[in-house]
Design a protein around this motif. Structure first.
Motif, mmCIF file in Angstrom:
data_model
loop_
_atom_site.group_PDB
_atom_site.id
_atom_site.type_symbol
_atom_site.label_atom_id
_atom_site.label_comp_id
_atom_site.label_asym_id
_atom_site.label_seq_id
_atom_site.Cartn_x
_atom_site.Cartn_y
_atom_site.Cartn_z
ATOM 1 N N LEU A 2 -5.216 -11.808 23.814
ATOM 2 C CA LEU A 2 -5.384 -11.911 22.368
ATOM 3 C C LEU A 2 -5.460 -10.526 21.747
ATOM 4 C CD1 LEU A 2 -5.794 -13.579 19.820
ATOM 5 C CD2 LEU A 2 -8.243 -13.681 20.351
ATOM 6 N N GLY A 3 -6.141 -9.592 22.423
ATOM 7 C CA GLY A 3 -6.207 -8.221 21.923
ATOM 8 C C GLY A 3 -4.831 -7.587 21.821
ATOM 9 N N PRO B 179 -0.816 -12.881 30.541
ATOM 10 C CA PRO B 179 -1.954 -13.751 30.223
ATOM 11 C C PRO B 179 -2.779 -14.199 31.422
ATOM 12 C CG PRO B 179 -0.027 -14.383 28.936
ATOM 13 C CD PRO B 179 0.448 -13.350 29.916
ATOM 14 N N ASP B 180 -2.182 -14.295 32.581
ATOM 15 C CA ASP B 180 -2.941 -14.729 33.754
ATOM 16 C C ASP B 180 -3.952 -13.687 34.219
ATOM 17 O OD1 ASP B 180 -1.593 -17.115 33.783
ATOM 18 O OD2 ASP B 180 -0.139 -16.498 35.309
ATOM 19 N N ASP B 181 -3.870 -12.485 33.650
ATOM 20 C CA ASP B 181 -4.757 -11.397 34.070
ATOM 21 C C ASP B 181 -5.999 -11.260 33.181
ATOM 22 O OD1 ASP B 181 -3.175 -10.718 36.185
ATOM 23 O OD2 ASP B 181 -2.233 -8.982 35.227
ATOM 24 N N LEU C 258 -2.568 -15.541 13.208
ATOM 25 C CA LEU C 258 -2.154 -15.650 14.598
ATOM 26 C C LEU C 258 -2.539 -17.034 15.119
ATOM 27 C CD1 LEU C 258 -3.055 -12.283 16.433
ATOM 28 C CD2 LEU C 258 -0.787 -13.235 16.010
ATOM 29 N N ALA C 259 -1.613 -17.669 15.851
ATOM 30 C CA ALA C 259 -1.898 -18.984 16.436
ATOM 31 C C ALA C 259 -3.025 -18.886 17.453
ATOM 32 C CB ALA C 259 -0.628 -19.522 17.097
ATOM 33 N N TRP C 260 -3.614 -20.031 17.772
ATOM 34 C CA TRP C 260 -4.745 -20.061 18.690
ATOM 35 C C TRP C 260 -4.434 -19.395 20.011
ATOM 36 C CZ3 TRP C 260 -9.684 -20.624 19.952
ATOM 37 C CH2 TRP C 260 -9.999 -20.875 21.298
ATOM 38 N N LYS C 261 -5.364 -18.566 20.463
ATOM 39 C CA LYS C 261 -5.336 -17.993 21.795
ATOM 40 C C LYS C 261 -6.776 -17.768 22.220
ATOM 41 C CE LYS C 261 -4.011 -16.172 25.634
ATOM 42 N NZ LYS C 261 -3.477 -17.053 26.692
#
Length: 708
Positions: free
Chosen positions: A192-193, A114-116, A183-186
């Motif tokens: 997310l993809g 996720p940091d990318d 899907l929960a919030w992202k």
């Protein structure tokens, strides 16, 4: 937040507004002749032009199409996806980004978690197909990582109402069984993809996925099937919510009554709010008392829900974290309004300090975008009219979302830190930095009297070309409306309004400035131009002729200036305002057989000097442009004035008159309406910020008119 006091007596509540249920607009006869790329555009335009399906600039669509690689000649799979910042309702084919699908799939080797997410956006340009310069959207991975030919991602009100409700996941199951996942919030991006792709792979029968707080994404094997699937899902959600709303008042029922004179109240309030919103650029206002706005601001739950803020990122980026709410009983209290604006800025600054990251951009404008007033409606402010209008529309979408979300559970707003991270996203900041510099008069509002005439229309066009919003005021309603319609086609319908106004009629003058206040939020520039012309020897100058000249050219300038004054004074802290009188060479130089006209023009010129003295402490500059012999394009010369002036000079009324004036000038040149407009623009803008009480002669040179 201050608690707004509702009436003690209970009010009768109307049933809640319902969600529109969309239906398919697909036309096989239109689609039959379209190429695969054109079918994608057709589908996108159909979705985007239906506001029950998506709002302006919202959503994205894609298709994976076979194309011939211009470099290798081989057939390759290319992802066509809506480009960054586009609007699917109005876009053309060049609004799509095109990318090699195999290169997009290969990007995962660069993804470490996720940091990318931000780093992955930087790789998208390397996947460009056929040198297409359209930037790919942040949502591109949602389309590229799904193994489907056609994908739609939209966030209409009915869908977001599910996505932003505590009961949304259960409602999704109740409406569609297992056909639509959750899907929960992202935050949008590559992560997310990946989550979406993995969810679909683990649930092979799923036909779409609700993205909490964000929208819905769905797919199909053809353009038509994808379009109709999207519309059907939205219709299902709307029908479900309408069943939950049936027979119930929205937002806890009515707690405030709608004001009968709300438009007049808005016209009085908006300039005072606008004057308080100091910052780098001036604001333009937009007022709405639509059904959604009034249902919300008049409700018992209004304050609680307004304080929560918006949910969908699409809404939030337009409307800020939360609106400013005002007590309708205190709208005439300037100290109260000033304190409310100051408090809002302090709250926004505190929000920034709580949430900022080490690399966050500097805090942006802390003024409110959305202002809500029980009984009155919704007012929005932005640096230009279109943005202000769209902000209002997006908050209208947010109201619909809150209504639907509360019908099936509790409304859930966007988490504060998540909201900040979207608002101050470095990618969003980079997009803002790439935008062209605003034009000099963006954020300014002008009113031009005699706006349908040659000089008036030319001046209005010059101001709009530099970004100003303009109210055209003219006594000829049919003509001024035609001029407005032409300008709407040229500059956009948001920036121009017209109003019937005879400058000798005090009530019509007052209404013209109320239009400027209500439609744009106030006034920065007055161009007093409405005029007449007459010629007669003194012995033939009747009282009626004399009075008519003074009524229009002296009293008319007085009435328009007096009505403009409080609006202009309100902008003192924003750098001041400008009044430009269109005078005449005859205001400083005597004219044969024109005593009524010339002396009335001289009176107007001296009025300007008086007003320059009076306006200076309030930052109001007053200057005069003195034209001479503006024949081409001028309505004044269409009547008796041409014949009368020709007679005074003993010449023919045709081309000989124009030649006479050209040769009379020192420079031997024609003076055109556009020449006067250039002087108006100079005196209206910041380039003349230190000039007041001046006259500029635009007459091709006339020694008799030299100021002394």
């Amino acid at each position: 937040m201050e608690t707004i006091t509702a009436p003690a007596a209970p009010l009768k509540s109307a049933p809640a507004l319902t969600f529109a249920v969309p239906t398919s607009r697909w036309d096989d006869s239109v689609a039959a002749s379209l190429s695969p790329a054109q079918l994608l555009l057709y589908r996108s335009n159909l979705l985007g032009s239906d506001l029950t399906v998506t709002n302006f600039g919202g959503g994205n669509t894609s298709a994976k199409l076979e194309e011939v690689d211009p470099l290798t000649g081989e057939t390759v799979e290319v992802l066509w996806v809506k480009g960054s910042g586009g609007d699917i309702g109005s876009m053309k084919l060049d609004g799509f980004a095109t990318l090699y699908q195999d290169k997009l799939l290969g990007l995962e080797q660069h993804y470490g978690g996720p940091d990318d997410d931000d780093k992955m956006v930087g790789y998208l340009p390397h996947c460009t197909f056929n040198l297409n310069g359209r930037a790919a959207s942040i949502d591109t991975p949602l389309h590229s990582l799904l193994p489907f030919a056609h994908v739609d991602h939209v966030h209409p009100d009915a869908i977001i109402a599910l996505a932003a409700s505590s009961g949304g996941e259960a409602a999704t199951q109740a409406i569609w069984g297992g056909r639509i996942g959750w899907l929960a919030w992202k935050r949008p991006g590559y992560t997310l993809g990946v989550q979406l792709r993995d969810f679909v792979a683990a649930n092979p029968g799923v036909e779409g996925v609700m993205l909490a707080g964000h929208g819905i994404i769905c797919w199909a094997d053809s353009a038509k099937a994808c379009y109709e699937h999207t519309v059907e899902l939205i219709a299902d959600a709307a029908a479900y919510l309408n069943a939950g709303l049936a027979g119930k008042p929205a937002f806890g029922g009515a707690a405030y009554e709608t004001a009968g004179d709300r438009a007049a109240i808005a016209a009085d309030l908006m300039p005072r709010l606008r004057g308080l919103m100091t910052g780098a650029r001036r604001k333009v206002g937009h007022y709405s008392d639509d059904a959604e706005a009034l249902e919300f601001v008049n409700s018992a739950d209004f304050q609680r829900l307004a304080d929560l803020g918006t949910s969908c990122p699409d809404h939030f980026l337009r409307t800020k974290i939360a609106p400013l709410t005002l007590d309708p009983a205190r709208l005439h209290d300037d100290a109260y309004l000033a304190q409310k604006i100051a408090d809002y800025r302090d709250l926004y600054a505190a929000y920034y300090e709580r949430c900022k990251r080490p690399n966050s951009p500097a805090m942006r404008d802390a003024n409110p975008v959305v202002v809500l007033v029980p009984g009155i409606g919704r007012i929005t402010f932005a640096t230009d009219k279109t943005t202000a209008r769209l902000a209002g529309e997006f908050y209208g979408n947010a109201i619909n979302v809150m209504r639907g979300a509360e019908a099936i559970g509790d409304y859930i707003a966007l988490d504060e830190q998540e909201a900040f991270d979207i608002e101050y996203w470095l990618l969003e900041e980079a997009k803002l930095q790439r935008m062209p510099a605003p034009k000099p008069l963006v954020g300014r509002v002008a009113l031009v009297t005699g706006g349908a005439g040659g000089i008036g229309a030319a001046s209005a066009a010059r101001l709009m070309a530099e970004g100003a919003c303009v109210v055209l005021a003219d006594r000829d309603g049919a003509v001024v409306e035609d001029v407005r319609a032409g300008f709407a086609r040229q500059f956009g319908k948001d920036v121009v309004r017209s109003v019937v106004c005879d400058v000798t009629d005090e009530a019509q003058v007052a209404e013209a400035f109320a239009v400027a206040a209500r439609e744009f939020g106030g006034l920065d520039i007055l161009v007093a131009n409405a005029g007449i012309a007459s010629s007669a020897p003194i012995e033939e100058t009747t009282i009626a002729l004399w009075n008519r000249n003074y009524d229009v050219l002296a009293q008319g300038y007085f009435l328009t200036s007096r009505a403009a004054w409080p609006l202009l004074k309100a902008m003192k802290e924003q750098g001041g305002t400008s009044v430009v009188f269109i005078g005449s060479k005859n205001g400083v130089a005597a004219a044969t057989n024109a005593s009524a006209y010339a002396s009335a023009k001289a009176a107007a010129n001296h009025l300007a000097r008086c007003l320059a003295l009076e306006g200076a402490p309030h930052g109001i500059r007053v200057n005069v442009v003195n034209p001479d012999a503006v024949i081409k394009g001028s309505r004044i010369w269409d009547g008796d004035w041409r014949k009368e002036r020709a007679g005074a000079h003993g010449i023919d009324t045709g081309k000989e008159l124009e030649e006479h004036y050209r040769q009379r000038s020192m420079l031997k040149r024609d003076v055109l309406p556009g020449d006067i407009a250039e002087a108006v623009y100079f005196l209206a803008g910041d380039q003349s910020a230190k000039s007041t009480g001046n006259m500029i002669n635009v007459d091709a040179g006339n020694a008799q008119a030299f100021t002394r």
